[in-house]
Design a protein around this motif. Structure first.
Motif, PDB file in Angstrom:
ATOM      1  N   TYR A   4     -19.332  35.616  42.906  1.00 43.72           N
ATOM      2  CA  TYR A   4     -19.106  36.913  42.700  1.00 43.72           C
ATOM      3  C   TYR A   4     -20.378  37.936  43.092  1.00 43.72           C
ATOM      4  CZ  TYR A   4     -15.897  34.438  39.789  1.00 43.72           C
ATOM      5  OH  TYR A   4     -14.734  33.763  39.353  1.00 43.72           O
ATOM      6  N   SER A   5     -21.458  37.139  43.849  1.00 46.72           N
ATOM      7  CA  SER A   5     -22.461  38.033  44.156  1.00 46.72           C
ATOM      8  C   SER A   5     -22.149  39.130  45.114  1.00 46.72           C
ATOM      9  CB  SER A   5     -23.548  36.811  44.778  1.00 46.72           C
ATOM     10  OG  SER A   5     -23.067  36.330  46.115  1.00 46.72           O
ATOM     11  N   GLY A  56     -27.192  31.775  36.594  1.00 47.73           N
ATOM     12  CA  GLY A  56     -27.598  33.043  37.499  1.00 47.73           C
ATOM     13  C   GLY A  56     -26.232  33.640  37.878  1.00 47.73           C
ATOM     14  N   GLU A  57     -25.173  33.445  37.026  1.00 47.31           N
ATOM     15  CA  GLU A  57     -24.073  34.343  37.522  1.00 47.31           C
ATOM     16  C   GLU A  57     -24.306  35.568  37.048  1.00 47.31           C
ATOM     17  OE1 GLU A  57     -20.834  33.285  38.779  1.00 47.31           O
ATOM     18  OE2 GLU A  57     -22.213  31.582  39.271  1.00 47.31           O
ATOM     19  N   PRO A  58     -23.622  36.597  37.673  1.00 47.33           N
ATOM     20  CA  PRO A  58     -23.985  37.935  37.504  1.00 47.33           C
ATOM     21  C   PRO A  58     -23.803  38.489  36.148  1.00 47.33           C
ATOM     22  CG  PRO A  58     -22.658  37.727  39.657  1.00 47.33           C
ATOM     23  CD  PRO A  58     -22.722  36.313  38.762  1.00 47.33           C
ATOM     24  N   CYS A  80     -25.073  47.817  40.651  1.00 46.98           N
ATOM     25  CA  CYS A  80     -23.889  48.443  40.712  1.00 46.98           C
ATOM     26  C   CYS A  80     -22.805  47.576  41.118  1.00 46.98           C
ATOM     27  CB  CYS A  80     -23.655  49.721  41.516  1.00 46.98           C
ATOM     28  SG  CYS A  80     -24.740  50.962  41.088  1.00 46.98           S
ATOM     29  N   GLN A  81     -21.519  47.787  40.784  1.00 49.04           N
ATOM     30  CA  GLN A  81     -20.634  46.852  41.417  1.00 49.04           C
ATOM     31  C   GLN A  81     -19.816  47.578  42.486  1.00 49.04           C
ATOM     32  OE1 GLN A  81     -19.615  45.932  36.790  1.00 49.04           O
ATOM     33  NE2 GLN A  81     -18.284  44.651  38.042  1.00 49.04           N
ATOM     34  N   PHE A 108      -9.365  39.020  37.148  1.00 52.65           N
ATOM     35  CA  PHE A 108     -10.070  37.771  37.445  1.00 52.65           C
ATOM     36  C   PHE A 108     -11.051  37.214  36.361  1.00 52.65           C
ATOM     37  CE2 PHE A 108     -11.944  34.093  39.577  1.00 52.65           C
ATOM     38  CZ  PHE A 108     -11.064  33.132  39.518  1.00 52.65           C
ATOM     39  N   ILE A 109     -12.071  38.251  36.287  1.00 52.99           N
ATOM     40  CA  ILE A 109     -13.192  37.978  35.257  1.00 52.99           C
ATOM     41  C   ILE A 109     -13.016  38.846  34.003  1.00 52.99           C
ATOM     42  CG2 ILE A 109     -14.483  37.217  37.121  1.00 52.99           C
ATOM     43  CD1 ILE A 109     -15.993  39.781  37.074  1.00 52.99           C
ATOM     44  N   SER A 110     -12.029  39.179  33.523  1.00 51.31           N
ATOM     45  CA  SER A 110     -11.680  39.884  32.332  1.00 51.31           C
ATOM     46  C   SER A 110     -12.044  38.937  31.194  1.00 51.31           C
ATOM     47  CB  SER A 110     -10.197  40.432  32.432  1.00 51.31           C
ATOM     48  OG  SER A 110      -9.553  39.573  32.350  1.00 51.31           O
TER      49      SER A 110
END
Length: 566
Positions: free
Chosen positions: A94-95, A477-479, A498-499, A526-528
């Motif tokens: 997700y980087s 180290g995941e966001p 920022c995303q 997907f990452i909710s």
């Protein structure tokens, strides 16, 4: 006539009696006709919902079955947000959805001119290179708060390493001044004419740690206005962690853009990176931080017997305010750095094989080759700046801060960065790597790993590796491992990250899975949170912006409240 009247009255009474039941009967009949259709509708709805749930559950089950066979499984599936997402040990999936953003806001006023500022602010930093870096960053923000002209900060020449380097020996001073010209006026020194006109020498004071902006306005500004020149001494961590967004973004502009190393140092650092990549396209950098001063400061014990206790005890005396502590308790609390051997075991358990190339950033290792031996045995491709640079490093050897700058450059460019304690370099680099696109940064969960390392000889390797991976969930180290606003800002600069807007992409292997079901989902789906699980793959992408501030819970926030020079 009377009889007729009585008969008429009796007939009328009977009609009234018959009329009332008829009305009630009609009313009840009407109510029954309205109630029955409603019950029937409810029954049909419940039946339809049950049938739909059964159908969608079967489809989701089939989808999961196919996905498990078409997607190569990896060791770690992030379940903190209710979904199964394989974690690549080299790079976060997700980087690419994050980027550094520290531009000035529309209401951020331009810098005041030097001649109209409230006076000159002198800063004396403290500690090693990275501790001083935090002081320089905060000094710019304090100058902005005071509406003052900042004089290029003085570096500490009296810390543990006695480094005589000045600002211009390490940082590009002209770039520093020009880049921040729109934020704060900065000069190399107080003008001579002004100094000669002063009746008294500059006023010197030390502010409390992590002071709020109001403290500077109420306590420092009146003195600055009266004396025109104020010096703040031992300036490290003297500004609060939480500031308004514009000031936080200013911190980021200073730390990630204005503070660049001199060109000769950048060139040397990049040459070492190039040499590492010529041997292997990917490499890990480990900030080993196993020097005598760090071990003494930690108050931990590392198995060296009476000799270790005496040597580290003597070093520990230089910190007069350090409390007495129990080494075993400190280790159980996760406050002890891992030994080089433990670092090697951690990396091998996570999945890095013995062909992995390791760059070790470190000063003098306590115990020397004997201490490093187990790590080198696990990772034979072991390199340091001394091994890679040779004679090129000779001119820097007397200057610990310049040597630390070379390590900083190589660690920043590495594919994976591993911290071994929560000191200044670890925090600064972790924050920078997040800002620069969330390059993989692994932080040992020392609290949970300590018990595991103690018992490692009592379990098979497969069991040990599985438990290590479990301990490291939330520390890879995941966001979104940390809630925005938590932790030290230099380590988690959430106001400056920022995303990107969501884009369509296939969650599973596109070539294989598109033949089964053409599904595209947004990153937000997907990452909710835990309310949505992997069945959300069935949902179509919803248009809209991805919100900032998505969170997940980490198991434990490791934070040493230390100000050790590094």
């Amino acid at each position: 006539m009377g009889v007729v009247n009585n008969l008429a009255a009796e007939i009328q009474h009977v009609q009234k009696q018959n009329q009332q039941p008829h009305c009630c009967k009609y009313l009840f009949s009407w109510r029954r006709r309205r109630r029955l259709p409603a019950a029937a509708v409810c029954g049909l709805l419940l039946f339809a919902v049950g049938l739909f749930s059964l159908f969608t559950g079967q489809v989701a089950s089939d989808l999961e079955w196919y996905s498990q066979r078409l997607v190569k499984r990896t060791w770690y599936y992030d379940t903190s947000r209710g979904y199964h997402a394989p974690i690549d040990i080299w790079k976060s999936k997700y980087s690419n959805f994050y980027y550094g953003c520290s531009t000035r806001g529309p209401h951020f006023a331009p810098a005041v001119r030097e001649q109209f500022s409230n006076g000159y602010l002198l800063i004396a930093t403290s500690g090693g290179l990275n501790q001083q870096r935090t002081g320089i960053t905060d000094a710019v923000v304090v100058a902005r708060i005071l509406n003052a002209t900042l004089v290029v900060p003085e570096l500490d020449h009296h810390s543990y390493w006695k480094d005589e380097s000045d600002f211009f020996n390490i940082f590009d001073v002209d770039w520093f001044i020009s880049y921040l010209a729109k934020d704060v006026p900065i000069v190399k020194k107080v003008p001579e004419k002004f100094m000669r006109s002063m009746e008294k020498p500059p006023y010197t004071m030390r502010v409390p740690r992590k002071s709020e902006p109001d403290y500077y306005i109420e306590q420092v500004l009146p003195i600055l206005l009266r004396r025109h020149v104020v010096q703040l001494t031992k300036f490290d961590y003297r500004l609060a962690n939480d500031l308004d967004e514009d000031l936080q973004k200013l911190r980021c502009r200073v730390n990630y853009h204005a503070l660049t190393f001199t060109k000769p140092m950048r060139n040397l650092g990049q040459r070492l990176v190039t040499r590492m990549r010529k041997m292997n396209k990917r490499f890990i950098a480990v900030h080993l931080r196993f020097e005598p001063d760090m071990l003494a400061f930690s108050g931990c014990y590392f198995g060296g017997g009476d000799k270790e206790r005496h040597e580290l005890g003597e070093i520990r005396k230089r910190w007069e305010t350090l409390p007495e502590s129990s080494p075993n308790e400190e280790r159980m609390r996760g406050k002890c750095p891992l030994t080089p051997h433990e670092v090697g075991l951690l990396l091998r358990a996570l999945g890095f094989n013995n062909n992995t190339h390791l760059y070790v950033a470190s000063g003098e290792i306590y115990g020397g080759e004997e201490t490093l031996g187990p790590l080198i045995e696990l990772f034979p491709n072991f390199y340091t700046k001394e091994m890679l640079a040779g004679e090129e490093l000779k001119s820097l050897l007397p200057f610990s801060s310049r040597l630390a700058a070379i390590d900083y450059i190589v660690c920043d460019e590495s594919d994976v960065f591993v911290t071994n304690n929560n000191g200044n370099m670890a925090k600064i680099l972790a924050g920078r790597r997040r800002y620069m696109g969330h390059k993989r940064t692994i932080k040992p969960n020392a609290k949970k790993l300590s018990a595991l390392f103690t018992a490692r000889d009592k379990m098979q390797w497969s069991t040990f590796a599985r438990k290590v991976k479990s301990c490291q969930r939330g520390f890879m180290g995941e966001p979104e491992e940390m809630r925005p606003g938590r932790g030290e800002f230099h380590e988690y600069p959430s106001s400056c990250i920022c995303q990107k807007k969501p884009s369509k992409y296939s969650v599973l292997n596109k070539n294989n899975f598109d033949t089964l079901l053409n599904v595209s989902v947004s990153r937000e789906e997907f990452i909710s949170g835990n309310e949505q699980n992997h069945k959300s793959l069935l949902r179509r992408e919803e248009k809209g912006s991805t919100k900032n501030g998505s969170i997940s819970i980490v198991e434990e926030e490791i934070e040493h409240d230390d100000f050790l020079s590094d």
